[in-house]
Structures are given as structure tokens and as C-alpha cells.
Scaffold this motif. Structure first.
Motif, PDB file in Angstrom:
ATOM      1  N   SER A  63       0.838  -1.195   0.000  1.00  0.00           N
ATOM      2  CA  SER A  63       0.000   0.000   0.000  1.00  0.00           C
ATOM      3  C   SER A  63       0.870   1.241   0.000  1.00  0.00           C
ATOM      4  O   SER A  63       2.050   1.193   0.352  1.00  0.00           O
ATOM      5  CB  SER A  63      -0.891   0.007   1.245  1.00  0.00           C
ATOM      6  OG  SER A  63      -1.718  -1.128   1.268  1.00  0.00           O
ATOM      7  N   MET A  65       2.496   4.680   1.243  1.00  0.00           N
ATOM      8  CA  MET A  65       3.015   4.993   2.558  1.00  0.00           C
ATOM      9  C   MET A  65       2.422   6.276   3.126  1.00  0.00           C
ATOM     10  O   MET A  65       2.749   6.680   4.230  1.00  0.00           O
ATOM     11  CB  MET A  65       4.546   5.110   2.498  1.00  0.00           C
ATOM     12  CG  MET A  65       5.242   3.789   2.196  1.00  0.00           C
ATOM     13  SD  MET A  65       4.958   2.521   3.460  1.00  0.00           S
ATOM     14  CE  MET A  65       3.786   1.460   2.661  1.00  0.00           C
ATOM     15  N   GLU A  67      -0.982   8.172   4.270  1.00  0.00           N
ATOM     16  CA  GLU A  67      -2.375   7.958   4.625  1.00  0.00           C
ATOM     17  C   GLU A  67      -3.215   9.160   4.222  1.00  0.00           C
ATOM     18  O   GLU A  67      -2.763  10.299   4.285  1.00  0.00           O
ATOM     19  CB  GLU A  67      -2.479   7.723   6.135  1.00  0.00           C
ATOM     20  CG  GLU A  67      -3.849   7.294   6.586  1.00  0.00           C
ATOM     21  CD  GLU A  67      -3.854   6.951   8.060  1.00  0.00           C
ATOM     22  OE1 GLU A  67      -4.656   6.098   8.446  1.00  0.00           O
ATOM     23  OE2 GLU A  67      -3.061   7.533   8.818  1.00  0.00           O
ATOM     24  N   GLY A 176      -3.809   0.616   9.850  1.00  0.00           N
ATOM     25  CA  GLY A 176      -3.735   0.949   8.440  1.00  0.00           C
ATOM     26  C   GLY A 176      -3.758  -0.298   7.579  1.00  0.00           C
ATOM     27  O   GLY A 176      -4.227  -0.291   6.442  1.00  0.00           O
ATOM     28  N   TYR A 187       0.380   3.847   9.266  1.00  0.00           N
ATOM     29  CA  TYR A 187       1.135   4.683   8.337  1.00  0.00           C
ATOM     30  C   TYR A 187       2.173   5.552   9.045  1.00  0.00           C
ATOM     31  O   TYR A 187       3.170   5.939   8.440  1.00  0.00           O
ATOM     32  CB  TYR A 187       0.182   5.596   7.558  1.00  0.00           C
ATOM     33  CG  TYR A 187      -0.683   4.883   6.551  1.00  0.00           C
ATOM     34  CD1 TYR A 187      -0.280   4.728   5.237  1.00  0.00           C
ATOM     35  CD2 TYR A 187      -1.923   4.366   6.919  1.00  0.00           C
ATOM     36  CE1 TYR A 187      -1.079   4.084   4.308  1.00  0.00           C
ATOM     37  CE2 TYR A 187      -2.732   3.716   6.003  1.00  0.00           C
ATOM     38  CZ  TYR A 187      -2.305   3.575   4.693  1.00  0.00           C
ATOM     39  OH  TYR A 187      -3.094   2.928   3.782  1.00  0.00           O
ATOM     40  N   ARG A 216      -3.207  -5.936   3.662  1.00  0.00           N
ATOM     41  CA  ARG A 216      -2.505  -4.685   3.379  1.00  0.00           C
ATOM     42  C   ARG A 216      -1.391  -4.488   4.409  1.00  0.00           C
ATOM     43  O   ARG A 216      -1.568  -4.775   5.584  1.00  0.00           O
ATOM     44  CB  ARG A 216      -3.499  -3.520   3.446  1.00  0.00           C
ATOM     45  CG  ARG A 216      -2.875  -2.154   3.292  1.00  0.00           C
ATOM     46  CD  ARG A 216      -3.892  -1.050   3.515  1.00  0.00           C
ATOM     47  NE  ARG A 216      -4.965  -1.052   2.510  1.00  0.00           N
ATOM     48  CZ  ARG A 216      -5.961  -0.190   2.511  1.00  0.00           C
ATOM     49  NH1 ARG A 216      -6.051   0.733   3.460  1.00  0.00           N
ATOM     50  NH2 ARG A 216      -6.885  -0.238   1.567  1.00  0.00           N
ATOM     51  N   THR A 218       1.327  -1.506   5.799  1.00  0.00           N
ATOM     52  CA  THR A 218       1.709  -0.104   5.741  1.00  0.00           C
ATOM     53  C   THR A 218       3.041   0.079   6.462  1.00  0.00           C
ATOM     54  O   THR A 218       3.723  -0.890   6.787  1.00  0.00           O
ATOM     55  CB  THR A 218       0.610   0.790   6.329  1.00  0.00           C
ATOM     56  OG1 THR A 218       0.275   0.346   7.655  1.00  0.00           O
ATOM     57  CG2 THR A 218      -0.652   0.728   5.468  1.00  0.00           C
TER      58      THR A 218
END
Length: 256
Positions: A63, A65, A67, A176, A187, A216, A218
């Protein structure tokens, strides 16, 4: 009867979600097809943006980096977060003290607690504090410190020192991303460290995460997945995640 591409795709993506990586040889043996067929599958999945090919196999696409802003995130998966919050609030008994980290799902939990006068909430989140000040009838303790305006929360040594003063019944932790290889992640490092501290200071650490967080990874690790005792999620959570949590003896609550 051999599996179709779509059937192989679902298995490949499920393995990526839980393991983070797949191997060409292993998949060829699993599906009883040639390695060339698997490589073509991985080529196609890479073009679809589902994975990234590496030597001998493929890995999950990481994902971003960065947010999204808090306000924007609060408008995503609203129904799922509200349902998760209702299920979370039902677990909180009168007389308990809980911790809420800084997240849009934990914000919804605070909304569900507005008329609960016999509980204490400890948080480092400015948005949660704001909601509590409107009409919360229980006790609110703000774990103050340096306010990170980008994430709208208190972080740093001051917040950690305050949290160290308490031992609570439950900590509700947002994330995250959730991965069995990388664990529960966030994040922002400073926020991940606060969430980790809350887990350490609670008798029970409960992850609240909608289905979009699973598979996911992060930037900053909060904790390994097996450091939580319960997950509250929505009905779109993939079955393989529920099964894997069960193998880790982590209770999964599916909100309505």
C-alpha cells in the motif's frame, strides 16, 4: 478437471493476502499445471495491479506509505465502521476503563458510548476527545503530549508517560493494514507506537478493522497479529482470514 484462470486467481490472491508471497513451483504443484501456465497467470495479475512479480514468484503490492487525511478517511466504509463500533460498544461493561487509539473506527466507538456514564475512556485522539466533550456522560482522560496536527493526535514521550500510569480492561486498536507476515501496521510510526503502548497497558487488546485493511501492509508495525485477542470486522472479511485467526485462537466478531 483443471481449474480456470479465475479460480486459480482467487487462490493466488488469498495466499498473497495471508503469506505475502507465492512461489511459481509451489503453485504449479498445487494446481497441477505447468510452471509456464503459472507464469502467465502472474503476468496477467501483475497487469491487473494485483501483485508484483519477483524472481521465482510474486509478492503482494504494498500500500502507499501516505495515509489519506482523517476527514477523508472518516467518509470511507462508513456503514462498516458504524456496525463495527456497535459490536465493540456491546463488549464494554459498566465500570470498565478502555483505551481508544486515534482512528476513524475508534471514533465511531466513541459515538456509540455517548450515554454510557459508568465507563472511563482514555485516548490520545483529538477528534475522539472533541466528540466526548460534546455529550459523553462518562469520564474522559486525554493522554496529552505533543499534538501532531497532521494526524490530529497526541504523540511522543508525554503521551507515553501518561498511558504508562494506567492499566485498563480493554484497548480498541485501529490499523492501516493487517497482514500475517507484517502484522498490524499503521502509516505513522508515532501513532503505531502509541497503539502498541495501549495494547501493553490493557488486559485485552481488540483490533477493529473493516475488510479493506486485510492483506494490506503499511509503514510502521504496531504488533504481530497474534498479540491481539479479538478482531471485530464486517461481513465482507475474507473467509480465509477468519479461519487463520481461528488457528491463532483469536476470536473474530462479525458485525451486522
Amino acid at each position: 478437471m483443471s481449474l480456470t484462470y479465475e479460480e486459480r486467481k482467487q487462490t493466488i490472491l488469498a495466499q498473497l493476502a495471508t503469506q505475502g508471497k507465492v512461489q511459481v513451483q509451489t503453485l504449479a504443484q498445487l494446481f497441477q499445471v505447468s510452471t509456464e501456465t503459472i507464469r502467465r497467470d502472474l503476468d496477467r495479475l501483475e497487469k491487473e495491479g494485483e501483485l508484483r512479480k519477483v524472481y521465482g514468484g510474486a509478492v503482494r503490492v504494498r500500500s502507499g506509505m501516505i495515509e489519506a487525511p482523517f476527514q477523508k478517511r472518516s467518509q470511507l466504509q462508513v456503514q462498516e465502521k458504524q456496525a463495527i463500533a456497535v459490536a465493540a460498544a456491546a463488549l464494554i461493561e459498566d465500570g470498565e476503563t478502555i483505551m481508544l487509539d486515534n482512528g476513524t473506527t475508534t471514533l465511531e466507538i466513541m459515538r456509540q458510548l455517548q450515554h454510557r456514564s459508568l465507563i472511563t475512556v482514555i485516548t490520545n485522539s483529538a477528534p475522539i476527545l472533541t466528540i466526548a466533550l460534546e455529550s459523553f456522560t462518562g469520564k474522559i482522560i486525554f493522554a496529552g503530549g505533543e499534538i501532531n496536527t497532521a494526524v490530529q493526535a497526541a504523540t511522543g514521550p508525554g503521551a507515553h508517560e501518561i498511558l504508562d500510569q494506567f492499566k485498563v480492561n480493554k484497548a480498541f486498536i485501529s490499523a492501516g493494514g493487517v497482514s500475517f507476515t507484517d502484522g498490524i501496521t499503521d502509516y505513522v510510526l508515532e501513532e503505531a507506537l502509541i497503539s502498541r503502548k495501549m495494547m501493553e497497558r490493557a488486559e485485552e487488546a481488540i483490533l477493529v478493522a473493516d475488510h479493506t485493511k486485510f492483506g494490506r501492509s503499511t509503514f510502521a508495525r504496531i504488533a504481530p497479529a497474534d498479540h491481539i485477542s479479538m478482531v471485530i470486522t464486517d461481513s465482507n472479511c475474507p473467509t480465509e482470514w477468519i479461519e487463520n485467526f481461528g488457528r491463532l485462537e483469536i476470536e473474530t466478531v462479525i458485525s451486522d
